[in-house]
Design a protein around this motif. Structure first.
Motif, PDB file in Angstrom:
ATOM      1  N   GLY A   1       0.783  -1.230   0.000  1.00 13.51           N
ATOM      2  CA  GLY A   1       0.000   0.000   0.000  1.00 13.51           C
ATOM      3  C   GLY A   1       0.814   1.278   0.000  1.00 13.51           C
ATOM      4  O   GLY A   1       0.264   2.367   0.123  1.00 13.51           O
ATOM      5  N   LEU A   2       2.130   1.164  -0.133  1.00  9.74           N
ATOM      6  CA  LEU A   2       3.000   2.339  -0.118  1.00  9.74           C
ATOM      7  C   LEU A   2       3.348   2.761  -1.534  1.00  9.74           C
ATOM      8  O   LEU A   2       3.652   1.932  -2.388  1.00  9.74           O
ATOM      9  CB  LEU A   2       4.297   2.023   0.643  1.00  9.74           C
ATOM     10  N   ARG A   3       3.318   4.049  -1.771  1.00  7.07           N
ATOM     11  CA  ARG A   3       3.800   4.631  -3.026  1.00  7.07           C
ATOM     12  C   ARG A   3       4.861   5.659  -2.656  1.00  7.07           C
ATOM     13  O   ARG A   3       4.679   6.430  -1.710  1.00  7.07           O
ATOM     14  CB  ARG A   3       2.682   5.340  -3.798  1.00  7.07           C
TER      15      ARG A   3
ATOM     16  N   GLY B   1      -3.169   8.480  -2.025  1.00  3.11           N
ATOM     17  CA  GLY B   1      -2.332   9.636  -2.325  1.00  3.11           C
ATOM     18  C   GLY B   1      -2.053  10.547  -1.140  1.00  3.11           C
ATOM     19  O   GLY B   1      -1.486  11.620  -1.305  1.00  3.11           O
ATOM     20  N   ARG B   2      -2.441  10.139   0.052  1.00  2.00           N
ATOM     21  CA  ARG B   2      -2.162  10.935   1.248  1.00  2.00           C
ATOM     22  C   ARG B   2      -0.741  10.644   1.741  1.00  2.00           C
ATOM     23  O   ARG B   2      -0.340   9.492   1.815  1.00  2.00           O
ATOM     24  CB  ARG B   2      -3.143  10.610   2.369  1.00  2.00           C
ATOM     25  N   ILE B   3      -0.023  11.704   2.096  1.00  2.00           N
ATOM     26  CA  ILE B   3       1.333  11.535   2.628  1.00  2.00           C
ATOM     27  C   ILE B   3       1.244  10.829   3.976  1.00  2.00           C
ATOM     28  O   ILE B   3       0.430  11.192   4.834  1.00  2.00           O
ATOM     29  CB  ILE B   3       2.053  12.890   2.761  1.00  2.00           C
ATOM     30  N   ILE B   4       2.095   9.814   4.139  1.00  2.00           N
ATOM     31  CA  ILE B   4       2.133   9.017   5.368  1.00  2.00           C
ATOM     32  C   ILE B   4       3.578   8.921   5.858  1.00  2.00           C
ATOM     33  O   ILE B   4       4.512   9.294   5.147  1.00  2.00           O
ATOM     34  CB  ILE B   4       1.566   7.592   5.130  1.00  2.00           C
TER      35      ILE B   4
ATOM     36  N   THR C   1      16.511  12.929  -6.753  1.00  2.00           N
ATOM     37  CA  THR C   1      15.047  12.873  -6.705  1.00  2.00           C
ATOM     38  C   THR C   1      14.598  12.824  -5.257  1.00  2.00           C
ATOM     39  O   THR C   1      15.214  12.163  -4.426  1.00  2.00           O
ATOM     40  CB  THR C   1      14.471  11.653  -7.463  1.00  2.00           C
ATOM     41  N   THR C   2      13.527  13.547  -4.977  1.00  2.00           N
ATOM     42  CA  THR C   2      12.932  13.580  -3.643  1.00  2.00           C
ATOM     43  C   THR C   2      11.577  12.897  -3.729  1.00  2.00           C
ATOM     44  O   THR C   2      10.786  13.188  -4.636  1.00  2.00           O
ATOM     45  CB  THR C   2      12.764  15.034  -3.156  1.00  2.00           C
ATOM     46  N   HIS C   3      11.331  11.987  -2.793  1.00  2.00           N
ATOM     47  CA  HIS C   3      10.103  11.182  -2.804  1.00  2.00           C
ATOM     48  C   HIS C   3       9.362  11.324  -1.482  1.00  2.00           C
ATOM     49  O   HIS C   3       9.973  11.420  -0.427  1.00  2.00           O
ATOM     50  CB  HIS C   3      10.448   9.705  -3.022  1.00  2.00           C
ATOM     51  N   LEU C   4       8.033  11.321  -1.586  1.00  2.00           N
ATOM     52  CA  LEU C   4       7.171  11.365  -0.417  1.00  2.00           C
ATOM     53  C   LEU C   4       6.413  10.054  -0.335  1.00  2.00           C
ATOM     54  O   LEU C   4       5.828   9.610  -1.335  1.00  2.00           O
ATOM     55  CB  LEU C   4       6.181  12.531  -0.521  1.00  2.00           C
TER      56      LEU C   4
ATOM     57  N   LEU D   1      20.584   9.913  -0.111  1.00  2.00           N
ATOM     58  CA  LEU D   1      21.099  11.181   0.401  1.00  2.00           C
ATOM     59  C   LEU D   1      20.437  11.587   1.713  1.00  2.00           C
ATOM     60  O   LEU D   1      21.071  12.198   2.564  1.00  2.00           O
ATOM     61  CB  LEU D   1      20.905  12.299  -0.625  1.00  2.00           C
ATOM     62  N   ALA D   2      19.161  11.275   1.852  1.00  2.00           N
ATOM     63  CA  ALA D   2      18.430  11.626   3.078  1.00  2.00           C
ATOM     64  C   ALA D   2      17.291  10.642   3.272  1.00  2.00           C
ATOM     65  O   ALA D   2      16.672  10.200   2.296  1.00  2.00           O
ATOM     66  CB  ALA D   2      17.890  13.050   2.998  1.00  2.00           C
ATOM     67  N   LEU D   3      17.042  10.315   4.517  1.00  2.00           N
ATOM     68  CA  LEU D   3      15.953   9.414   4.863  1.00  2.00           C
ATOM     69  C   LEU D   3      15.267   9.984   6.099  1.00  2.00           C
ATOM     70  O   LEU D   3      15.851  10.048   7.176  1.00  2.00           O
ATOM     71  CB  LEU D   3      16.501   8.012   5.149  1.00  2.00           C
ATOM     72  N   ARG D   4      14.041  10.435   5.891  1.00  2.00           N
ATOM     73  CA  ARG D   4      13.234  10.999   6.967  1.00  2.00           C
ATOM     74  C   ARG D   4      11.927  10.215   7.039  1.00  2.00           C
ATOM     75  O   ARG D   4      11.608   9.457   6.136  1.00  2.00           O
ATOM     76  CB  ARG D   4      12.964  12.474   6.691  1.00  2.00           C
TER      77      ARG D   4
END
Length: 146
Positions: free
Chosen positions: A59-61, A124-127, A115-118, A88-91
């Protein structure tokens, strides 16, 4: 967030430029570098033990929020390309990948990118990035020399 000293190693994807990826001048069309970065990202996640397909099945995009490419030298038909992908970064709500694209025969740096990914759910809600995926990316690629 992973600090610079704690960032995992990189993954190298090997590609060969196909004729269909070039323009009339025989140079790789600029948008194909983004496709190659997707290949690198997919290979990186797989090397961390979490294939994109498994993420999506859970269920993750990881949606692209930003992409940047700096073109330095042209790639041409039949060039052997080495694409290095690193984290480069993991938050909790953001993942950033970096890329170096080189011609294998002479190690010429062709392009760099980021590239930056959410992380989002199927709606489509940010989780928050699920803990198991965060842990896999934090640990980094296994069985791959940096």
């Amino acid at each position: 967030m992973a600090t610079d000293s704690a960032l995992p190693s990189s993954v190298i994807s090997r590609l060969r430029v196909r004729y269909a990826e070039t323009d009339q001048m025989g140079v790789v069309y600029h948008a194909n570098y983004l496709v190659w970065m997707e290949i690198g990202r997919t290979d990186y996640c797989r090397a961390c033990g979490y294939a994109y397909r498994a993420m999506e099945a859970a269920g993750l995009r990881l949606v692209v929020a930003e992409a940047r490419v700096r073109y330095l030298s042209p790639a041409r038909y039949d060039d052997d390309i080495h694409l290095t992908t690193r984290l480069l970064a993991l938050r909790s709500r953001q993942v950033v990948f970096g890329y170096d694209i080189r011609r294998a025969t002479d190690d010429t740096l062709l392009a760099t990118g980021e590239t930056t990914h959410l992380p989002t759910n199927h709606a489509g809600r940010i989780i928050r990035l699920p803990a198991d995926i965060h842990a896999a990316l934090s640990t980094g690629p296994t069985g791959q020399a940096a």
